[in-house]
Design an enzyme around this catalytic site. Structure first.
Site, PDB file in Angstrom:
ATOM      1  N   HIS A  12       0.800  -1.228   0.000  1.00 30.90           N
ATOM      2  CA  HIS A  12       0.000   0.000   0.000  1.00 30.90           C
ATOM      3  C   HIS A  12       0.834   1.280   0.000  1.00 30.90           C
ATOM      4  O   HIS A  12       0.306   2.356  -0.284  1.00 30.90           O
ATOM      5  CB  HIS A  12      -0.943   0.014   1.212  1.00 30.90           C
ATOM      6  CG  HIS A  12      -0.264   0.281   2.519  1.00 30.90           C
ATOM      7  ND1 HIS A  12       0.522  -0.668   3.155  1.00 30.90           N
ATOM      8  CD2 HIS A  12      -0.244   1.385   3.318  1.00 30.90           C
ATOM      9  CE1 HIS A  12       0.987  -0.161   4.280  1.00 30.90           C
ATOM     10  NE2 HIS A  12       0.546   1.075   4.408  1.00 30.90           N
ATOM     11  N   GLY A  14       3.600   1.635  -1.875  1.00 34.92           N
ATOM     12  CA  GLY A  14       4.220   1.780  -3.191  1.00 34.92           C
ATOM     13  C   GLY A  14       3.377   2.641  -4.115  1.00 34.92           C
ATOM     14  O   GLY A  14       2.270   3.071  -3.778  1.00 34.92           O
ATOM     15  N   GLY A  17       0.121   0.503  -5.127  1.00 35.58           N
ATOM     16  CA  GLY A  17      -0.694   0.225  -3.961  1.00 35.58           C
ATOM     17  C   GLY A  17      -1.332   1.476  -3.374  1.00 35.58           C
ATOM     18  O   GLY A  17      -2.516   1.469  -2.997  1.00 35.58           O
ATOM     19  N   SER A 108       3.260  -7.297 -15.004  1.00 37.60           N
ATOM     20  CA  SER A 108       4.044  -6.296 -15.714  1.00 37.60           C
ATOM     21  C   SER A 108       4.080  -6.654 -17.194  1.00 37.60           C
ATOM     22  O   SER A 108       4.052  -7.839 -17.557  1.00 37.60           O
ATOM     23  CB  SER A 108       5.473  -6.240 -15.157  1.00 37.60           C
ATOM     24  OG  SER A 108       6.319  -5.497 -16.018  1.00 37.60           O
ATOM     25  N   SER A 109       4.165  -5.650 -18.032  1.00 34.99           N
ATOM     26  CA  SER A 109       4.233  -5.906 -19.477  1.00 34.99           C
ATOM     27  C   SER A 109       5.543  -6.567 -19.881  1.00 34.99           C
ATOM     28  O   SER A 109       5.657  -7.089 -20.995  1.00 34.99           O
ATOM     29  CB  SER A 109       4.059  -4.600 -20.259  1.00 34.99           C
ATOM     30  OG  SER A 109       5.056  -3.660 -19.899  1.00 34.99           O
ATOM     31  N   CYS A 110       6.535  -6.612 -18.981  1.00 38.51           N
ATOM     32  CA  CYS A 110       7.805  -7.255 -19.321  1.00 38.51           C
ATOM     33  C   CYS A 110       7.687  -8.777 -19.353  1.00 38.51           C
ATOM     34  O   CYS A 110       8.644  -9.470 -19.706  1.00 38.51           O
ATOM     35  CB  CYS A 110       8.912  -6.832 -18.360  1.00 38.51           C
ATOM     36  SG  CYS A 110       8.749  -7.534 -16.708  1.00 38.51           S
ATOM     37  N   TYR A 137      12.989 -10.696 -13.221  1.00 45.60           N
ATOM     38  CA  TYR A 137      11.741 -10.069 -12.778  1.00 45.60           C
ATOM     39  C   TYR A 137      10.559 -10.600 -13.580  1.00 45.60           C
ATOM     40  O   TYR A 137       9.501 -10.928 -13.023  1.00 45.60           O
ATOM     41  CB  TYR A 137      11.858  -8.553 -12.925  1.00 45.60           C
ATOM     42  CG  TYR A 137      10.611  -7.789 -12.562  1.00 45.60           C
ATOM     43  CD1 TYR A 137      10.229  -7.630 -11.235  1.00 45.60           C
ATOM     44  CD2 TYR A 137       9.803  -7.210 -13.541  1.00 45.60           C
ATOM     45  CE1 TYR A 137       9.089  -6.923 -10.895  1.00 45.60           C
ATOM     46  CE2 TYR A 137       8.660  -6.506 -13.217  1.00 45.60           C
ATOM     47  CZ  TYR A 137       8.300  -6.365 -11.889  1.00 45.60           C
ATOM     48  OH  TYR A 137       7.164  -5.665 -11.552  1.00 45.60           O
ATOM     49  N   LYS A 141       7.136 -12.680 -12.353  1.00 43.35           N
ATOM     50  CA  LYS A 141       5.766 -12.237 -12.613  1.00 43.35           C
ATOM     51  C   LYS A 141       4.978 -13.285 -13.406  1.00 43.35           C
ATOM     52  O   LYS A 141       3.775 -13.474 -13.181  1.00 43.35           O
ATOM     53  CB  LYS A 141       5.780 -10.897 -13.354  1.00 43.35           C
ATOM     54  CG  LYS A 141       6.178  -9.722 -12.486  1.00 43.35           C
ATOM     55  CD  LYS A 141       5.186  -9.527 -11.350  1.00 43.35           C
ATOM     56  CE  LYS A 141       5.499  -8.349 -10.464  1.00 43.35           C
ATOM     57  NZ  LYS A 141       4.529  -8.189  -9.365  1.00 43.35           N
ATOM     58  N   HIS A 180      12.551   3.922 -13.042  1.00 48.32           N
ATOM     59  CA  HIS A 180      12.217   3.675 -14.434  1.00 48.32           C
ATOM     60  C   HIS A 180      12.513   4.929 -15.254  1.00 48.32           C
ATOM     61  O   HIS A 180      12.875   5.975 -14.725  1.00 48.32           O
ATOM     62  CB  HIS A 180      10.749   3.274 -14.562  1.00 48.32           C
ATOM     63  CG  HIS A 180      10.446   1.932 -13.975  1.00 48.32           C
ATOM     64  ND1 HIS A 180       9.957   1.768 -12.696  1.00 48.32           N
ATOM     65  CD2 HIS A 180      10.573   0.681 -14.491  1.00 48.32           C
ATOM     66  CE1 HIS A 180       9.786   0.478 -12.457  1.00 48.32           C
ATOM     67  NE2 HIS A 180      10.161  -0.202 -13.514  1.00 48.32           N
TER      68      HIS A 180
END
Length: 320
Positions: A12, A14, A17, A108-110, A137, A141, A180
């Site tokens: 929460h 982050g 969150g 994540s899109s990664c 990572y 995911k 990022h």
């Protein structure tokens, strides 16, 4: 979900969150459960199981994760795969043990292959090789997605996975070693302007194309999915459906911040995936669209940066 449902937001504090907490509060949800890292280590299986067994939330937004940019992903590979695997495995398994039937897992899109067709559809998962710089990572995911799928299939749970594009906004990380690309550009342009520099450096060639989503729009999509009782499983891409080159992004950041100098690209540094644009047809068909344009979102993010880090800049616009 109803307004009195007990809802646990993991992570929460982050960026994602905290945005989910804001969105739920704006909608009148009153029974939100959070727990600081100092009180609950999400990589500790026994602690997580005890916490969820005692609290018994009805819904969980799994937004806790170790995140970072190219530099962090490539240099702390063991930490990224270990911590993310532990967090998601502990929460998902303990949630099932505690009788939690509905989770929104943040991916994540990664997760998608480096060279897959664009825009990227959800079914492209596991169809090719991953981008090497953030492979640990991404694998973590992907494991989270498969955990959700497997528990749904074996136990009849309703664990849904949301795959956001590149996010930015309040509570972002501006540490240049871990951030990022967009928050890094905001910090570099701001500091160059404050110092009166003529230039500032940017990793890579500036040619890769990326899609960016304001984090409050992401939170809105997450709550949208959880409120839909007809959505019981599956993967959903969350994005704007539009992208730009890193060079174009840097120029937009400069315009918002008021930096009048130029950018020096460093082609000796990695570019990462050449292009990453999500196909968001599934969300559009459900009736959800992103609301915040890129320039508007960057202005909001910069205002938040100024509140945290100080310095001169435009008046902070209202948070959507």
């Amino acid at each position: 979900m109803n307004k009195y449902s007990k809802i646990f937001i993991a992570g929460h504090r982050g960026m994602v969150g905290s945005a989910i907490v804001r969105r739920l509060q704006r909608s009148g949800y009153e029974n939100l459960l959070t727990c600081a890292r100092s009180r609950l280590d999400l990589t500790n299986q026994a602690a997580v199981a005890q916490f969820l067994a005692g609290e018994k939330p009805e819904y969980i937004f799994l937004a806790a994760a170790k995140v970072g940019g190219i530099h962090a992903n490539d240099n702390y590979r063991a930490e990224f795969i270990y911590q993310n695997l532990m967090i998601e495995a502990n929460i998902i398994h303990a949630a099932w043990l505690a009788g939690v039937t509905r989770i929104l897992f943040l991916g994540s899109s990664c997760i998608y292959p480096r060279g897959c067709a664009q825009p990227i559809k959800e079914e492209y998962l596991l169809s090719g090789l991953l981008e090497p710089t953030n492979e640990p990572y991404a694998i973590a995911k992907i494991a989270g997605i498969k955990l959700c799928e497997s528990y749904n299939r074996q136990y009849g749970t309703q664990y849904v996975s949301a795959m956001p594009t590149n996010l930015y906004g309040p509570n972002d990380t501006y540490d240049l070693n871990n951030s990022h690309v967009l928050p890094a550009l905001i910090r570099k342009a701001h500091e160059a302007k404050e110092r009166g520099d003529a230039t500032y450096p940017v990793w890579g060639s500036g040619r890769p194309r990326r899609e960016f989503l304001y984090v409050d729009d992401m939170a809105d999509a997450c709550v949208f999915l959880m409120e839909r009782t007809d959505i019981r499983d599956g993967i959903f891409n969350i994005g704007t459906g539009e992208d730009s080159t890193i060079g174009e992004l840097a120029h937009t950041v400069n315009e918002v911040i008021g930096f009048k100098g130029s950018i020096v690209f460093d082609p000796t540094k990695p570019d990462g995936t050449p292009r990453k644009l999500l196909n968001v047809d599934r969300m559009i068909e459900l009736g959800w669209l992103a609301k915040t344009g890129l320039k508007e979102g960057i202005a909001k993010a910069y205002a938040d940066f100024l509140q945290v880090h100080g310095g001169s800049g435009p008046e902070r616009p209202p948070t959507s």
